[in-house]
Design a protein around this motif. Structure first.
Motif, PDB file in Angstrom:
ATOM      1  N   GLU A 123     -12.734  10.681   7.051  1.00 27.49           N
ATOM      2  CA  GLU A 123     -11.512  10.245   6.366  1.00 27.49           C
ATOM      3  C   GLU A 123     -10.664  11.439   5.958  1.00 27.49           C
ATOM      4  OE1 GLU A 123     -10.522   7.176   4.191  1.00 27.49           O
ATOM      5  OE2 GLU A 123     -12.290   5.919   4.399  1.00 27.49           O
ATOM      6  N   LEU A 145      -6.705  11.473   1.541  1.00 29.39           N
ATOM      7  CA  LEU A 145      -5.643  11.947   0.646  1.00 29.39           C
ATOM      8  C   LEU A 145      -4.962  10.768  -0.029  1.00 29.39           C
ATOM      9  CD1 LEU A 145      -4.269  14.854   0.301  1.00 29.39           C
ATOM     10  CD2 LEU A 145      -2.425  13.835   1.604  1.00 29.39           C
ATOM     11  N   LEU A 158      -6.089   7.650  -0.278  1.00 30.61           N
ATOM     12  CA  LEU A 158      -7.033   6.875  -1.091  1.00 30.61           C
ATOM     13  C   LEU A 158      -7.190   7.515  -2.469  1.00 30.61           C
ATOM     14  CD1 LEU A 158      -8.919   4.438  -0.904  1.00 30.61           C
ATOM     15  CD2 LEU A 158     -10.741   5.988  -0.244  1.00 30.61           C
ATOM     16  N   LEU A 159      -7.251   8.837  -2.498  1.00 27.02           N
ATOM     17  CA  LEU A 159      -7.486   9.528  -3.768  1.00 27.02           C
ATOM     18  C   LEU A 159      -6.227   9.619  -4.626  1.00 27.02           C
ATOM     19  CD1 LEU A 159      -9.926  12.369  -2.750  1.00 27.02           C
ATOM     20  CD2 LEU A 159     -10.428  10.243  -3.905  1.00 27.02           C
ATOM     21  N   SER A 160      -5.081   9.220  -4.070  1.00 23.50           N
ATOM     22  CA  SER A 160      -3.880   9.176  -4.913  1.00 23.50           C
ATOM     23  C   SER A 160      -3.865   7.872  -5.712  1.00 23.50           C
ATOM     24  CB  SER A 160      -2.617   9.309  -4.057  1.00 23.50           C
ATOM     25  OG  SER A 160      -2.331   8.093  -3.410  1.00 23.50           O
ATOM     26  N   LEU A 215      -8.686   5.793  -8.548  1.00 21.63           N
ATOM     27  CA  LEU A 215     -10.105   5.691  -8.197  1.00 21.63           C
ATOM     28  C   LEU A 215     -10.742   7.014  -8.552  1.00 21.63           C
ATOM     29  CD1 LEU A 215     -10.345   4.435  -4.502  1.00 21.63           C
ATOM     30  CD2 LEU A 215     -11.411   3.370  -6.463  1.00 21.63           C
ATOM     31  N   THR A 216     -11.968   6.986  -9.077  1.00 21.21           N
ATOM     32  CA  THR A 216     -12.642   8.263  -9.284  1.00 21.21           C
ATOM     33  C   THR A 216     -13.374   8.635  -7.997  1.00 21.21           C
ATOM     34  OG1 THR A 216     -14.555   7.122 -10.133  1.00 21.21           O
ATOM     35  CG2 THR A 216     -12.966   7.862 -11.750  1.00 21.21           C
ATOM     36  N   ARG A 217     -13.743   9.909  -7.908  1.00 18.48           N
ATOM     37  CA  ARG A 217     -14.396  10.376  -6.682  1.00 18.48           C
ATOM     38  C   ARG A 217     -15.742   9.671  -6.481  1.00 18.48           C
ATOM     39  NH1 ARG A 217     -12.458  15.680  -4.784  1.00 18.48           N
ATOM     40  NH2 ARG A 217     -10.290  15.688  -5.444  1.00 18.48           N
ATOM     41  N   ARG A 258     -16.222  18.091  -6.588  1.00 16.21           N
ATOM     42  CA  ARG A 258     -15.663  19.431  -6.730  1.00 16.21           C
ATOM     43  C   ARG A 258     -14.787  19.820  -5.545  1.00 16.21           C
ATOM     44  NH1 ARG A 258     -17.955  23.391  -8.856  1.00 16.21           N
ATOM     45  NH2 ARG A 258     -18.872  22.971 -10.859  1.00 16.21           N
ATOM     46  N   GLU A 314     -11.818  20.233  -2.870  1.00 19.06           N
ATOM     47  CA  GLU A 314     -10.362  20.155  -2.851  1.00 19.06           C
ATOM     48  C   GLU A 314      -9.931  19.686  -1.478  1.00 19.06           C
ATOM     49  OE1 GLU A 314      -8.308  23.495  -4.277  1.00 19.06           O
ATOM     50  OE2 GLU A 314      -9.517  23.640  -6.081  1.00 19.06           O
ATOM     51  N   LEU A 315      -8.822  18.945  -1.462  1.00 21.14           N
ATOM     52  CA  LEU A 315      -8.370  18.433  -0.172  1.00 21.14           C
ATOM     53  C   LEU A 315      -7.189  19.251   0.338  1.00 21.14           C
ATOM     54  CD1 LEU A 315      -9.727  15.722  -1.507  1.00 21.14           C
ATOM     55  CD2 LEU A 315      -8.732  14.740   0.524  1.00 21.14           C
ATOM     56  N   LYS A 375      -0.150  18.193  -3.701  1.00 20.64           N
ATOM     57  CA  LYS A 375      -1.591  17.974  -3.840  1.00 20.64           C
ATOM     58  C   LYS A 375      -2.049  18.327  -5.242  1.00 20.64           C
ATOM     59  CE  LYS A 375      -3.244  18.488   0.862  1.00 20.64           C
ATOM     60  NZ  LYS A 375      -3.969  19.370   1.785  1.00 20.64           N
ATOM     61  N   LEU A 389      -1.234  15.633  -7.617  1.00 17.59           N
ATOM     62  CA  LEU A 389      -2.116  14.476  -7.470  1.00 17.59           C
ATOM     63  C   LEU A 389      -3.521  14.775  -7.984  1.00 17.59           C
ATOM     64  CD1 LEU A 389      -1.080  13.367  -3.894  1.00 17.59           C
ATOM     65  CD2 LEU A 389      -0.810  12.024  -5.969  1.00 17.59           C
ATOM     66  N   LEU A 443      -5.584  16.741  -6.413  1.00 18.94           N
ATOM     67  CA  LEU A 443      -6.467  16.930  -5.259  1.00 18.94           C
ATOM     68  C   LEU A 443      -6.800  18.400  -5.059  1.00 18.94           C
ATOM     69  CD1 LEU A 443      -4.791  14.447  -2.800  1.00 18.94           C
ATOM     70  CD2 LEU A 443      -6.807  14.108  -4.191  1.00 18.94           C
ATOM     71  N   ALA A 444      -6.020  19.258  -5.679  1.00 14.98           N
ATOM     72  CA  ALA A 444      -6.296  20.695  -5.633  1.00 14.98           C
ATOM     73  C   ALA A 444      -6.039  21.231  -7.037  1.00 14.98           C
ATOM     74  CB  ALA A 444      -5.386  21.381  -4.615  1.00 14.98           C
ATOM     75  N   ARG A 445      -6.851  22.192  -7.428  1.00 19.92           N
ATOM     76  CA  ARG A 445      -6.699  22.738  -8.786  1.00 19.92           C
ATOM     77  C   ARG A 445      -5.876  24.010  -8.729  1.00 19.92           C
ATOM     78  NH1 ARG A 445     -11.818  20.633  -8.790  1.00 19.92           N
ATOM     79  NH2 ARG A 445     -12.590  22.408  -7.631  1.00 19.92           N
ATOM     80  N   ILE A 452      -7.815   9.036 -14.231  1.00 16.55           N
ATOM     81  CA  ILE A 452      -7.130   8.172 -13.272  1.00 16.55           C
ATOM     82  C   ILE A 452      -5.923   7.486 -13.896  1.00 16.55           C
ATOM     83  CG2 ILE A 452      -9.173   7.767 -11.881  1.00 16.55           C
ATOM     84  CD1 ILE A 452      -9.456   5.066 -13.245  1.00 16.55           C
ATOM     85  N   ARG A 498      -2.552   8.206 -12.347  1.00 17.71           N
ATOM     86  CA  ARG A 498      -2.437   7.723 -10.963  1.00 17.71           C
ATOM     87  C   ARG A 498      -2.134   6.227 -10.884  1.00 17.71           C
ATOM     88  NH1 ARG A 498      -7.578   9.577  -8.230  1.00 17.71           N
ATOM     89  NH2 ARG A 498      -8.129  10.773 -10.077  1.00 17.71           N
ATOM     90  N   CYS A 532       2.422   7.515  -3.925  1.00 16.00           N
ATOM     91  CA  CYS A 532       2.392   8.740  -3.137  1.00 16.00           C
ATOM     92  C   CYS A 532       2.473   8.405  -1.661  1.00 16.00           C
ATOM     93  CB  CYS A 532       1.088   9.471  -3.443  1.00 16.00           C
ATOM     94  SG  CYS A 532       0.643  10.700  -2.245  1.00 16.00           S
ATOM     95  N   PRO A 539       1.814  10.635   1.633  1.00 13.21           N
ATOM     96  CA  PRO A 539       1.499  11.951   2.176  1.00 13.21           C
ATOM     97  C   PRO A 539       2.262  12.212   3.475  1.00 13.21           C
ATOM     98  CG  PRO A 539      -0.481  10.601   1.898  1.00 13.21           C
ATOM     99  CD  PRO A 539       0.697   9.705   1.773  1.00 13.21           C
ATOM    100  N   PHE A 585      -4.774  -1.813  -1.077  1.00 10.23           N
ATOM    101  CA  PHE A 585      -4.146  -0.855  -2.003  1.00 10.23           C
ATOM    102  C   PHE A 585      -3.608  -1.571  -3.241  1.00 10.23           C
ATOM    103  CE2 PHE A 585      -3.495   2.028   1.797  1.00 10.23           C
ATOM    104  CZ  PHE A 585      -4.425   2.957   1.363  1.00 10.23           C
TER     105      PHE A 585
END
Lengths: 276, 309
Positions: free
Chosen positions: A81, A88, A90-92, A95-97, A273, A275-276, B51, B54, B56-58, B76, B79, B84, B86, B104
């Motif tokens: 995925e 990307l 889905l995680l926006s 939802l938690t990881r 942990r 990153e995407l 990112k 969102l 997704l990156a720190r 969350i 969010r 979003c 992408p 969704f």
């Protein structure tokens, strides 16, 4: 909780759409039926009940097949995925990881569970319909076999998901999955046998052998089904090991359960942990 | 969140991947209810910024708040109110458009009816029962837009949203966005089709190699850049040409003579008065600097600075 079930539901729906469910069910049913009717021939009509023979032959088969199917479905779960870019999006969503990882795991286990239950169940139903006399004990052994088979599948789904959460590319995940399969269903036992022969009983005692067997989910499953169940142990030729072993059925099931939970927890921790 | 709190606040945000500094020292705040554009080459840091917004990156340095919360904290809540899209959005090809958008919608706690309505809205009503694998790129992009709009978001992050859309669909896309902005949604989109941002983006943030090189309203940026205004004039037949500035360029001189001249913004009115004098011109066009020119100007400025010892 709701997010978890939604992810699992989508995974199941995709599995049905991709024909994974159908393919796995048909494969397992075809093999189970073949074994139930052809496999009974050598046992003849004396001694062994028909269903016990099926339990022995099906659990031997499951050791090879279920881990393979489980790893095939799960190795792609996360890295696939990510590579396709759907993660990307889905995680926006809110939802938690861990919901994503555990939801996917649950979906895959349901797919495997349905395939096992329907596929292997078909064999038992066919035997019953064919008029074989089946004792209540045999049914119990059969039910335990199906349950532990699903647990074995879940352990390898968890392992595949862990691999999928770790690696950068799908190809790597596939390679590691094949390696894991070979290691657990072929190499481990051969290596163990080689060690025992070379060691001549000098250092490897019964306790150590038990530990080494528990370190492989496929062996824990084998011992549980082939040696742990009454009437089945004699048939499978595993009675010898079972007698020398201090491993009881609950310990073996516990080991299988740990093989589900530990890799799954690892997958959650690693993915949280990333990153995407 | 208070109505006057910024939708996005970035303070000296930086992101480093190994040796590559994808984003460095980026600070800006976006109030609620504006449509802002992130503009820059590929690799300028637009996607990395999104990112990070969102979670997704720190970020490796700096602070950021998105809808009042730190996205990298992993919560969350923000969010739920965020949509979003992408870059090059993809979906699970085995599912149908309707299944996908309903999935969704449920994740965001939105009704399936609203989800179906959005599919209609982006023109996918007829294709809703087909597998996404059979969709064209433009259709996938529209599905992407529809899912971003689910759940009345307060913030929309759209990465290259108009790529692959037909001109007709593009118009619809901009009018949908305008509707959301009017209701107080903040939209941050990235683009490199600059000319279409003209008149739509209230705020333009130009990024180059991870840095903000310009940030402001389109007019402000024009003022800052002090790019010349160009005036294109169709001369009256037989009119004298000695009043033309020396840098005027004759574009064509067949049926009627057309010339183009450029002047600094503050000299614009003077020049216009000269053009408008009796008997000189039959038509004129005023061409303000385009966003493309602005962009080129600001990037040019950057390399001048760097060339200095």
């Amino acid at each position: 909780m709701k997010g978890l079930l939604l992810v699992a539901g989508k995974e199941i729906r995709e599995g049905m759409r991709n024909r994974w469910v159908v393919a796995a069910t048909l494969l397992l049913a075809a093999l189970a039926l073949t074994l139930a009717f052809l496999g009974a021939a050598p046992a003849g009509r004396v001694g062994a009940g028909a269903l016990e023979v099926v339990v022995v032959s099906l659990s031997s088969l499951s050791i090879f097949l279920l881990p393979l199917i489980a790893l095939l479905i799960s190795h792609d779960a996360i890295v696939g995925e990510m590579e396709r870019g759907t993660m990307l999006l889905l995680l926006s969503y809110p939802l938690t990881r861990w919901q994503v990882v555990v939801g996917k795991f649950l979906g895959h286990v349901v797919i495997l569970g349905v395939a096992t239950l329907v596929g292997y169940g078909a064999a038992a139903v066919a035997l019953a319909v064919a008029g074989e006399a089946i004792a209540a004990d045999s049914w119990r052994a059969f039910a335990l076999m199906i349950g532990s088979t699903v647990l074995l599948g879940a352990a390898f789904v968890a392992l595949g998901t862990f691999v999928s959460a770790m690696v950068e590319a799908r190809g790597t995940a596939a390679g590691i999955a094949v390696g894991l399969w070979l290691l657990s269903v072929l190499i481990w036992d051969m290596a163990l046998l080689g060690m025992l022969v070379a060691d001549q009983g000098q250092t490897i005692g019964a306790a150590m052998l038990d530990a080494l067997l528990l370190l492989n989910p496929a062996d824990a499953y084998r011992l549980f089904n082939l040696a742990g169940l009454p009437n089945v142990g004699q048939l499978s030729g595993m009675g010898g090991i079972a007698e020398g072993s201090g491993l009881s059925a609950p310990v073996l099931l516990g080991a299988l359960g740990a093989w589900v939970l530990v890799p799954l927890a690892g997958a959650v921790a690693v993915f949280a942990r990333r990153e995407l | 969140m208070r109505a006057d709190a910024p939708a996005i606040a970035l303070e000296q945000v930086a992101k480093r991947y190994g040796k590559v500094e994808a984003v460095r020292d980026v600070s800006f705040t976006l109030p609620q209810g504006v449509l802002a554009a992130l503009v820059g080459h590929n690799g300028a840091g637009k996607t990395t910024l999104m990112k990070m917004m969102l979670g997704l990156a720190r970020p490796t340095a700096g602070r950021m708040l998105v809808l009042g919360r730190d996205p990298s904290a992993g919560g969350i809540e923000a969010r739920r109110q965020l949509g979003c899209l992408p870059e090059n959005v993809t979906f699970n090809a085995a599912l149908t458009g309707r299944e996908m958008i309903r999935f969704f919608a449920r994740l965001k706690g939105e009704s399936t009816k609203a989800a179906d309505g959005l599919l209609e809205r982006v023109g996918l009503g007829a294709a809703a029962g087909r597998r996404i694998g059979t969709y064209s790129k433009g259709m996938r992009q529209r599905l992407g837009l529809a899912q971003a709009l689910l759940g009345s978001p307060r913030l929309l992050l759209l990465d290259e949203p108009t790529t692959g859309l037909d001109p007709e669909v593009r118009q619809g896309f901009w009018s949908i966005l305008a509707e959301f902005v009017a209701r107080g949604t903040t939209v941050l989109l990235s683009s490199h089709a600059l000319e279409e941002l003209e008149g739509k983006a209230e705020r333009v943030i130009i990024l180059d190699r991870g840095r903000v090189v310009a940030d402001g309203a389109m007019d402000e940026l024009r003022r800052l850049a002090r790019l010349p205004v160009r005036i294109r004039v169709r001369l009256a037949a037989g009119a004298s040409r000695d009043w033309l500035p020396s840098d005027a360029v004759v574009l064509q001189d067949r049926d009627a003579c057309e010339v183009e001249m450029a002047c600094a913004p503050e000299e614009k009115m003077d020049l216009l008065r000269r053009v408008a004098a009796e008997g000189r011109a039959t038509d004129l066009d005023l061409l303000p600097p385009t966003l493309d020119e602005l962009y080129a100007h600001f990037l040019q400025g950057r390399s001048d600075l760097e060339a200095r010892p």
